[in-house]
Design a protein around this motif. Structure first.
Motif, PDB file in Angstrom:
ATOM      1  N   ASP A  81      51.576  38.525 -19.709  1.00 35.68           N
ATOM      2  CA  ASP A  81      51.365  39.276 -18.480  1.00 35.68           C
ATOM      3  C   ASP A  81      51.879  40.696 -18.614  1.00 35.68           C
ATOM      4  O   ASP A  81      51.263  41.637 -18.132  1.00 35.68           O
ATOM      5  N   ARG A  82      53.059  40.862 -19.273  1.00 37.64           N
ATOM      6  CA  ARG A  82      53.593  42.207 -19.465  1.00 37.64           C
ATOM      7  C   ARG A  82      52.674  43.038 -20.348  1.00 37.64           C
ATOM      8  O   ARG A  82      52.471  44.218 -20.126  1.00 37.64           O
ATOM      9  N   SER A  83      52.124  42.392 -21.376  1.00 44.79           N
ATOM     10  CA  SER A  83      51.220  43.116 -22.269  1.00 44.79           C
ATOM     11  C   SER A  83      49.962  43.545 -21.535  1.00 44.79           C
ATOM     12  O   SER A  83      49.490  44.662 -21.701  1.00 44.79           O
ATOM     13  N   VAL A  84      49.424  42.645 -20.702  1.00 43.39           N
ATOM     14  CA  VAL A  84      48.224  42.998 -19.948  1.00 43.39           C
ATOM     15  C   VAL A  84      48.522  44.111 -18.958  1.00 43.39           C
ATOM     16  O   VAL A  84      47.735  45.026 -18.762  1.00 43.39           O
ATOM     17  N   SER A  85      49.726  44.048 -18.330  1.00 42.87           N
ATOM     18  CA  SER A  85      50.092  45.082 -17.368  1.00 42.87           C
ATOM     19  C   SER A  85      50.197  46.445 -18.032  1.00 42.87           C
ATOM     20  O   SER A  85      49.787  47.456 -17.478  1.00 42.87           O
ATOM     21  N   SER A  86      50.765  46.489 -19.272  1.00 41.16           N
ATOM     22  CA  SER A  86      50.891  47.764 -19.978  1.00 41.16           C
ATOM     23  C   SER A  86      49.530  48.288 -20.411  1.00 41.16           C
ATOM     24  O   SER A  86      49.283  49.492 -20.391  1.00 41.16           O
ATOM     25  N   SER A  87      48.629  47.362 -20.812  1.00 38.80           N
ATOM     26  CA  SER A  87      47.324  47.785 -21.296  1.00 38.80           C
ATOM     27  C   SER A  87      46.346  48.075 -20.166  1.00 38.80           C
ATOM     28  O   SER A  87      45.297  48.656 -20.402  1.00 38.80           O
ATOM     29  N   SER A  88      46.689  47.653 -18.939  1.00 40.60           N
ATOM     30  CA  SER A  88      45.754  47.835 -17.837  1.00 40.60           C
ATOM     31  C   SER A  88      45.546  49.305 -17.487  1.00 40.60           C
ATOM     32  O   SER A  88      44.561  49.641 -16.838  1.00 40.60           O
ATOM     33  N   LYS A  89      46.461  50.181 -17.900  1.00 39.58           N
ATOM     34  CA  LYS A  89      46.328  51.597 -17.598  1.00 39.58           C
ATOM     35  C   LYS A  89      45.456  52.324 -18.610  1.00 39.58           C
ATOM     36  O   LYS A  89      45.204  53.515 -18.453  1.00 39.58           O
ATOM     37  N   LEU A  90      45.020  51.632 -19.659  1.00 38.14           N
ATOM     38  CA  LEU A  90      44.088  52.221 -20.602  1.00 38.14           C
ATOM     39  C   LEU A  90      42.675  52.137 -20.031  1.00 38.14           C
ATOM     40  O   LEU A  90      42.432  51.475 -19.030  1.00 38.14           O
ATOM     41  N   GLY A  91      41.753  52.810 -20.699  1.00 41.80           N
ATOM     42  CA  GLY A  91      40.388  52.851 -20.201  1.00 41.80           C
ATOM     43  C   GLY A  91      39.675  51.521 -20.361  1.00 41.80           C
ATOM     44  O   GLY A  91      40.132  50.635 -21.105  1.00 41.80           O
ATOM     45  N   PRO A  92      38.544  51.344 -19.694  1.00 47.24           N
ATOM     46  CA  PRO A  92      37.819  50.067 -19.780  1.00 47.24           C
ATOM     47  C   PRO A  92      37.247  49.779 -21.159  1.00 47.24           C
ATOM     48  O   PRO A  92      36.964  48.628 -21.477  1.00 47.24           O
ATOM     49  N   LYS A  93      37.073  50.826 -21.983  1.00 50.21           N
ATOM     50  CA  LYS A  93      36.527  50.619 -23.329  1.00 50.21           C
ATOM     51  C   LYS A  93      37.614  50.480 -24.388  1.00 50.21           C
ATOM     52  O   LYS A  93      37.300  50.425 -25.576  1.00 50.21           O
ATOM     53  N   ALA A  94      38.869  50.418 -23.989  1.00 51.78           N
ATOM     54  CA  ALA A  94      39.968  50.294 -24.946  1.00 51.78           C
ATOM     55  C   ALA A  94      39.928  48.932 -25.619  1.00 51.78           C
ATOM     56  O   ALA A  94      39.645  47.921 -24.970  1.00 51.78           O
TER      57      ALA A  94
END
Length: 302
Positions: A81-94
């Motif tokens: 969940d922490r990893s997803v939360s950190s990556s959620s601020k990247l763009g949709p194509k990341a």
């Protein structure tokens, strides 16, 4: 035989009431098994005391409510969940997080491209200070390393921004400004060290940068900024400039003693000058491409 009365049928000790509590006991056991408890379901016939209390007259009026099931939470799901939360601020194509982002999921990775641009801006005063160190203190080595690292961050921040599909308005503004400040500062410093042989191509490069920057600003006001966006020749010019300036910054001052490793670095002077003049040529041709593209707007033919 006891007479059949309302009390014995539906009262506190009647069969209907006891059957109701037996069904509640069975329901509770099913919930415990589904929540990870025992894998066997035990039913009771007359042992209602496990699920509801008795008073002096028998079974109490209020049954015990079935417990809410408890779902265990694993540590791995929390980390995910922490990893997803950190990556959620990247763009949709990341892409999915790699090893580094999985190892440090709480770091603000979406701010890294802008942070590299800030570091490049802060490297400019450091470059000037190191350039004017006394001879024999390794001035050329320090300035060459600083400029080379700054050139790498210029490529890296753009690569990460495209790969992670992230961009900020301030970063888009500051990135080309940081590049032009770094290049113009280095050209002025080297022109002062090596004289007119560097000053001539430096003049051409700086004049082109000023003219193209003004053209892009004017086209942006007309809503036609994409007409003069950076092309392939502009990228080649940037790469040649970074390599040429890095080589010339590693060359020791003409007044410094060239012994040992400094003697080898002095051999970078000739190829560095050749690359700098080649860069000036590409600068003129790439700049002309922008002005030709903007010609119809400049001549009011559009």
């Amino acid at each position: 035989i006891a007479p059949v009365t309302q009390e014995t049928v539906i009262g506190r000790r009647g069969p209907i009431f006891q059957h109701y509590h037996q069904q509640q006991a069975l329901y509770r056991r099913v919930l415990e098994v589904s929540a990870g408890g025992s894998d066997q379901i035990h039913t009771t016939s007359n042992d209602e005391s496990e699920y509801f209390s008795k008073d002096g007259n028998g079974v109490d009026d209020e049954p015990v409510s079935p417990p809410s099931p408890t779902v265990p939470v694993s540590v791995s799901s929390t980390t995910s969940d922490r990893s997803v939360s950190s990556s959620s601020k990247l763009g949709p194509k990341a892409p999915q997080p790699g090893l580094l982002r999985r190892s440090f999921p709480s770091l603000p990775w979406h701010q890294l491209p802008d942070a590299l641009t800030y570091i490049r801006c802060l490297a400019i005063p450091a470059l000037v200070g190191l350039f004017y160190l006394p001879d024999g203190k390794g001035s050329n080595i320090f300035t060459g390393v600083v400029f080379a690292l700054a050139s790498v961050t210029d490529w890296l921040d753009g690569y990460l921004a495209r790969r992670w599909d992230i961009s900020t308005s301030f970063g888009a503004f500051l990135d080309p400004v940081a590049d032009k400040l770094m290049v113009s500062t280095s050209l002025i410093l080297l022109a002062g060290r090596f004289g007119k042989v560097v000053a001539i191509p430096a003049l051409v490069i700086l004049a082109r940068e000023i003219a193209v920057s003004a053209l892009r600003e004017w086209m942006a006001q007309r809503g036609e900024r994409d007409v003069v966006k950076v092309g392939f020749q502009g990228k080649v010019k940037t790469a040649l400039t970074m390599v040429a300036l890095t080589m010339l910054l590693f060359v020791p001052s003409p007044t410094a003693a060239t012994v040992g490793g400094q003697k080898f670095l002095a051999t970078l002077y000739q190829p560095g000058i050749i690359l700098l003049y080649l860069c000036a040529l590409v600068t003129v041709t790439s700049g002309s491409v922008y002005f030709i593209a903007a010609g119809p707007s400049l001549l009011d033919k559009k």
